[in-house]
Scaffold this active site. Structure first.
Site, PDB file in Angstrom:
ATOM      1  N   HIS A 302       0.846  -1.191   0.000  1.00  0.00           N
ATOM      2  CA  HIS A 302       0.000   0.000   0.000  1.00  0.00           C
ATOM      3  C   HIS A 302       0.873   1.229   0.000  1.00  0.00           C
ATOM      4  O   HIS A 302       1.907   1.252   0.662  1.00  0.00           O
ATOM      5  CB  HIS A 302      -0.926   0.013   1.227  1.00  0.00           C
ATOM      6  CG  HIS A 302      -2.104   0.892   1.013  1.00  0.00           C
ATOM      7  ND1 HIS A 302      -2.048   2.250   1.237  1.00  0.00           N
ATOM      8  CD2 HIS A 302      -3.352   0.622   0.564  1.00  0.00           C
ATOM      9  CE1 HIS A 302      -3.227   2.759   0.929  1.00  0.00           C
ATOM     10  NE2 HIS A 302      -4.031   1.815   0.519  1.00  0.00           N
ATOM     11  N   ASP A 359      -7.907  -5.457   0.058  1.00  0.00           N
ATOM     12  CA  ASP A 359      -8.402  -6.336  -1.003  1.00  0.00           C
ATOM     13  C   ASP A 359      -8.014  -7.794  -0.806  1.00  0.00           C
ATOM     14  O   ASP A 359      -8.501  -8.667  -1.521  1.00  0.00           O
ATOM     15  CB  ASP A 359      -7.869  -5.863  -2.367  1.00  0.00           C
ATOM     16  CG  ASP A 359      -8.543  -4.585  -2.811  1.00  0.00           C
ATOM     17  OD1 ASP A 359      -9.733  -4.439  -2.513  1.00  0.00           O
ATOM     18  OD2 ASP A 359      -7.887  -3.748  -3.439  1.00  0.00           O
TER      19      ASP A 359
HETATM   20  N1  CMC Z   1       4.194  -7.766  -4.772  1.00  0.00           N
HETATM   21  C1  CMC Z   1       5.562  -7.732  -4.944  1.00  0.00           C
HETATM   22  N2  CMC Z   1       6.293  -6.615  -4.830  1.00  0.00           N
HETATM   23  C2  CMC Z   1       5.651  -5.472  -4.525  1.00  0.00           C
HETATM   24  C3  CMC Z   1       4.257  -5.425  -4.331  1.00  0.00           C
HETATM   25  C4  CMC Z   1       3.538  -6.631  -4.465  1.00  0.00           C
HETATM   26  N3  CMC Z   1       2.202  -6.647  -4.287  1.00  0.00           N
HETATM   27  N4  CMC Z   1       3.882  -4.160  -4.037  1.00  0.00           N
HETATM   28  C5  CMC Z   1       5.003  -3.429  -4.060  1.00  0.00           C
HETATM   29  N5  CMC Z   1       6.080  -4.220  -4.344  1.00  0.00           N
HETATM   30  C6  CMC Z   1       7.490  -3.797  -4.398  1.00  0.00           C
HETATM   31  C7  CMC Z   1       7.793  -3.023  -5.668  1.00  0.00           C
HETATM   32  O1  CMC Z   1       8.236  -3.884  -6.699  1.00  0.00           O
HETATM   33  C8  CMC Z   1       8.866  -2.094  -5.179  1.00  0.00           C
HETATM   34  O2  CMC Z   1      10.054  -2.815  -5.062  1.00  0.00           O
HETATM   35  P1  CMC Z   1      11.480  -2.084  -5.354  1.00  0.00           P
HETATM   36  O3  CMC Z   1      11.607  -1.013  -4.317  1.00  0.00           O
HETATM   37  O4  CMC Z   1      12.498  -3.174  -5.229  1.00  0.00           O
HETATM   38  O5  CMC Z   1      11.397  -1.532  -6.758  1.00  0.00           O
HETATM   39  C9  CMC Z   1       8.432  -1.744  -3.755  1.00  0.00           C
HETATM   40  O6  CMC Z   1       7.690  -2.887  -3.314  1.00  0.00           O
HETATM   41  C10 CMC Z   1       7.580  -0.479  -3.671  1.00  0.00           C
HETATM   42  O7  CMC Z   1       6.443  -0.660  -4.521  1.00  0.00           O
HETATM   43  P2  CMC Z   1       5.772   0.475  -5.388  1.00  0.00           P
HETATM   44  O8  CMC Z   1       5.076  -0.133  -6.543  1.00  0.00           O
HETATM   45  O9  CMC Z   1       6.785   1.556  -5.674  1.00  0.00           O
HETATM   46  O10 CMC Z   1       4.743   1.059  -4.329  1.00  0.00           O
HETATM   47  P3  CMC Z   1       3.528   1.996  -4.641  1.00  0.00           P
HETATM   48  O11 CMC Z   1       3.268   2.739  -3.401  1.00  0.00           O
HETATM   49  O12 CMC Z   1       3.800   2.790  -5.882  1.00  0.00           O
HETATM   50  O13 CMC Z   1       2.330   1.001  -4.987  1.00  0.00           O
HETATM   51  C11 CMC Z   1       0.587  -0.569  -4.702  1.00  0.00           C
HETATM   52  C12 CMC Z   1       1.376   0.587  -4.081  1.00  0.00           C
HETATM   53  C13 CMC Z   1      -0.622  -0.877  -3.837  1.00  0.00           C
HETATM   54  C14 CMC Z   1       0.067  -0.119  -6.091  1.00  0.00           C
HETATM   55  C15 CMC Z   1       1.496  -1.802  -4.853  1.00  0.00           C
HETATM   56  O14 CMC Z   1       1.907  -2.234  -3.569  1.00  0.00           O
HETATM   57  C16 CMC Z   1       0.839  -2.941  -5.610  1.00  0.00           C
HETATM   58  O15 CMC Z   1       0.928  -2.988  -6.836  1.00  0.00           O
HETATM   59  N6  CMC Z   1       0.144  -3.881  -4.894  1.00  0.00           N
HETATM   60  C17 CMC Z   1      -0.601  -4.931  -5.552  1.00  0.00           C
HETATM   61  C18 CMC Z   1      -1.932  -4.381  -6.029  1.00  0.00           C
HETATM   62  C19 CMC Z   1      -2.903  -4.173  -4.875  1.00  0.00           C
HETATM   63  O16 CMC Z   1      -3.082  -5.035  -4.029  1.00  0.00           O
HETATM   64  N7  CMC Z   1      -3.601  -3.016  -4.911  1.00  0.00           N
HETATM   65  C20 CMC Z   1      -4.642  -2.691  -3.920  1.00  0.00           C
HETATM   66  C21 CMC Z   1      -4.233  -1.572  -3.013  1.00  0.00           C
HETATM   67  S1  CMC Z   1      -5.331  -1.429  -1.571  1.00  0.00           S
HETATM   68  C22 CMC Z   1      -6.838  -0.964  -2.223  1.00  0.00           C
HETATM   69  C23 CMC Z   1      -6.835   0.418  -2.712  1.00  0.00           C
HETATM   70  O17 CMC Z   1      -6.940   1.337  -1.885  1.00  0.00           O
HETATM   71  O18 CMC Z   1      -6.710   0.608  -3.924  1.00  0.00           O
END
Ligand code: CMC
Length: 425
Positions: A302, A359
Site C-alpha cells: 500500500h 483487497d
Molecule cells: N508484490 C511484490 N512486490 C511489490 C508489491 C507486491 N504486491 N507491491 C510493491 N512491491 C514492491 C515493488 O516492486 C517495489 O520494489 P522495489 O523497491 O524493489 O522496486 C516496492 O515494493 C515499492 O512498490 P511500489 O510499486 O513503488 O509502491 P507503490 O506505493 O507505488 O504502490 C501498490 C502501491 C498498492 C500499487 C502496490 O503495492 C501494488 O501494486 N500492490 C498490488 C496491487 C494491490 O493489491 N492493490 C490494492 C491496493 S489497496 C486498495 C486500494 O486502496 O486501492
C-alpha cells in the site's frame, strides 16, 4: 513548529509557509514557489504531494490508523450501519435519529431507476464487464437528473447513492440473463441490494442476515480512504465544475485498475491460480520477488500503510467468521492465510513494508456470499460512493477552490522545423 520552511535555489533563499493539520501533519506550501523562483516541485505518482486540505478522513500509515471524521474505523465497522456512515462522510457528523430516518427513507424512495434507463442495458454486450456498465450508467444519470440549481445537490447525492446499487445489481442480472428485480421499500440498503442480486421471480427469497451484516461491514470499510487514485480523480474532474455523476463516473473508471480497486478481483484469481497449480506458495512468492517477472502478489502493499492496513485486520477476522457462519469451506482462505504467513516472514516483503491490504480478504468474503468475481470491484465502488461524494462536496464548498492543473518537467524535443512528408526518412 516553524511557520515557514526555507528553500535555497541558485543562491537565492525562499520562504515557504508551513501548514499543520489537526493531527499535526506537516505540509510545506509550495504554491507560490514557481511565481517567485520559476521552479516547480516534481513528485512522480504524487507520493509526497498534498493536493488539498480535507476534513473527511485521517490516515496514519505508520500506525495503521484510519478514521472517518474522527471516528475510528474499528468502531464504525462494529457498531454502525452503512447509511449512517455515508451520512457522516458526506455531511460531516453522525445523523441524529430524525436525520437518519429521513436519509434512509430518501435512499429507499429513490432506489428505482427511470424505466427508460433500463433500455440502456440492452445495448451492452452480454459479457460486458460490470464496471464498464456501472461507469456508463452513472454518467448517463446526468442526462436524467441534470444539475439545474444548487438545490438539486442533496437530491442528486441521494439519487446517486440509491440508484447505483440498483444499477450494480442490474448489471449482474444482465450478465446472467435474468430479469431485473425491482428494489423493495421494506428492505434496508444492504438487504435491498442482495435481494436485487439474488432473488428471482420464480421463487421466494429471503435475505440472510449474515450476508446483510457482512455486506454492511465491507461497505463501511471501503467508504473512504482520503486522496487515493479514484478519489483524487473525482476531485480532479470535479475541480472543472463537472457535475456529480460525471465526476463519480470518472472515479469508478480509476478504481477499476488492478493496482487500485481491481485488485480484489485479481486476488481471487491469483489465489485460485495458486490452488490450481498445486498450492505451491513459495513458487509464487519467488515470482513476486523476481524483478524480471511482472507477477506481483495482489492484495499486498500500500502506498500509505507501512505497518498494517487496519481494514485488512478487520476483514481477516471477518472472513473466518462469515465463512464459518455460512458453513462455507473455501480452500482459497487456507491458501490466503499460508501466503500471508510466508510473505510476512520473507525479507523482501519485510524490507519493503508489504502487508496484506483491504483487497486481500474481501474477495474471499464476497465469494462466500455468492458474488461473482467480476462484480468485486463494483462492490468496492458501491462502498466508496460516500467518500467520493464527500470529497466532491468538500471541493465544491471550498471558497479557495481552483481547477486542478498540475505542472510537468518537459523532456521532449526542443524546437525544430516541420519536415514535409516527402523529405522524411
Ligand atoms: N508484490 C511484490 N512486490 C511489490 C508489491 C507486491 N504486491 N507491491 C510493491 N512491491 C514492491 C515493488 O516492486 C517495489 O520494489 P522495489 O523497491 O524493489 O522496486 C516496492 O515494493 C515499492 O512498490 P511500489 O510499486 O513503488 O509502491 P507503490 O506505493 O507505488 O504502490 C501498490 C502501491 C498498492 C500499487 C502496490 O503495492 C501494488 O501494486 N500492490 C498490488 C496491487 C494491490 O493489491 N492493490 C490494492 C491496493 S489497496 C486498495 C486500494 O486502496 O486501492
Amino acid at each position: 513548529m516553524d511557520d515557514a520552511a526555507k528553500l535555497s535555489l541558485n543562491g537565492q533563499e525562499y520562504s515557504l509557509p508551513v501548514v499543520v493539520g489537526s493531527e499535526n501533519e506537516v505540509g510545506v506550501d509550495i504554491s507560490r514557489l514557481r511565481g517567485e523562483s520559476g521552479a516547480i516541485t516534481l513528485d512522480s505518482g504524487y507520493a509526497n504531494t498534498g493536493s488539498c486540505t480535507s476534513s473527511i478522513t485521517f490516515i496514519d500509515g505508520e500506525k495503521g490508523i484510519l478514521r472517518y471524521r474522527g471516528y475510528p474505523i474499528e468502531q464504525l465497522a462494529e457498531k454502525a450501519r452503512f447509511p449512517e456512515v455515508a451520512y457522516l462522510l458526506i455531511y460531516g457528523e453522525l445523523p441524529n435519529a430524525a436525520q437518519l430516518e429521513g436519509f434512509r427513507q430518501a435512499l429507499t424512495y429513490h432506489s428505482m431507476i427511470h424505466e427508460d434507463m433500463k433500455k440502456f442495458f440492452e445495448g451492452f454486450r452480454h459479457n460486458a464487464h460490470p464496471m464498464a456498465i456501472l461507469s456508463a450508467m452513472v454518467t448517463s444519470m446526468s442526462s436524467y437528473y441534470p444539475e439545474t440549481d444548487e438545490d438539486d445537490e442533496d437530491l442528486n447525492i441521494v439519487r446517486l447513492l440509491a440508484k447505483t446499487k440498483t444499477i450494480a445489481a442490474y448489471a449482474y442480472k444482465k450478465a446472467i440473463g435474468q430479469p431485473f428485480v425491482y428494489p423493495q421499500n421494506s428492505l434496508s440498503y444492504c438487504a435491498n441490494f442482495l435481494n436485487m442480486m439474488f432473488s428471482v421471480p420464480a421463487e421466494p427469497y429471503e435475505v440472510d442476515p449474515i450476508l446483510e451484516d457482512a455486506l454492511n461491514v465491507l461497505l463501511i470499510l471501503h467508504a473512504d480512504h482520503e486522496q487515493n487514485c479514484s478519489t483524487s480523480t473525482v476531485r480532479m474532474v470535479g475541480s472543472s465544475q463537472a457535475n456529480l455523476y460525471a465526476s463519480i463516473s470518472a472515479g469508478i473508471c480509476a478504481l477499476w485498475g488492478p493496482l487500485h480497486g481491481g485488485a480484489n478481483q485479481k486476488v481471487i484469481e491469483m489465489l485460485s491460480m495458486i490452488q490450481a497449480d498445486g498450492g505451491d506458495i513459495d513458487k509464487y512468492v519467488n515470482k513476486a520477488k523476481d524483478k524480471d517477472d511482472p507477477f506481483r502478489l495482489f492484495g499486498f502493499g500500500h502506498r500509505v500503510y507501512k505497518n498494517f492496513d487496519p481494514r485488512a485486520t478487520i476483514l481477516r477476522k471477518a472472513a473466518t467468521s462469515v465463512l464459518d457462519r455460512l458453513g462455507v469451506d473455501d480452500p482459497t482462505l487456507d491458501i490466503a492465510r499460508q501466503l500471508e504467513e510466508i510473505a510476512l516472514k520473507d525479507e523482501y516483503f519485510v524490507e519493503r513494508n508489504l502487508y496484506p491490504n483491504v483487497d486481500f480478504y474481501s474477495g474471499i468474503i464476497y465469494r462466500a456470499m455468492g458474488i461473482p468475481t467480476d462484480m468485486f470491484t463494483v462492490m468496492f465502488a458501491l462502498g466508496r460512493l460516500p467518500g467520493w461524494i464527500g470529497h466532491w462536496k468538500e471541493l465544491r464548498q471550498d471558497p479557495k477552490g481552483r481547477i486542478n492543473r498540475p505542472r510537468q518537467i518537459y523532456t521532449g524535443a526542443v524546437e525544430r522545423d516541420f519536415v514535409p512528408l516527402d523529405q522524411r526518412g
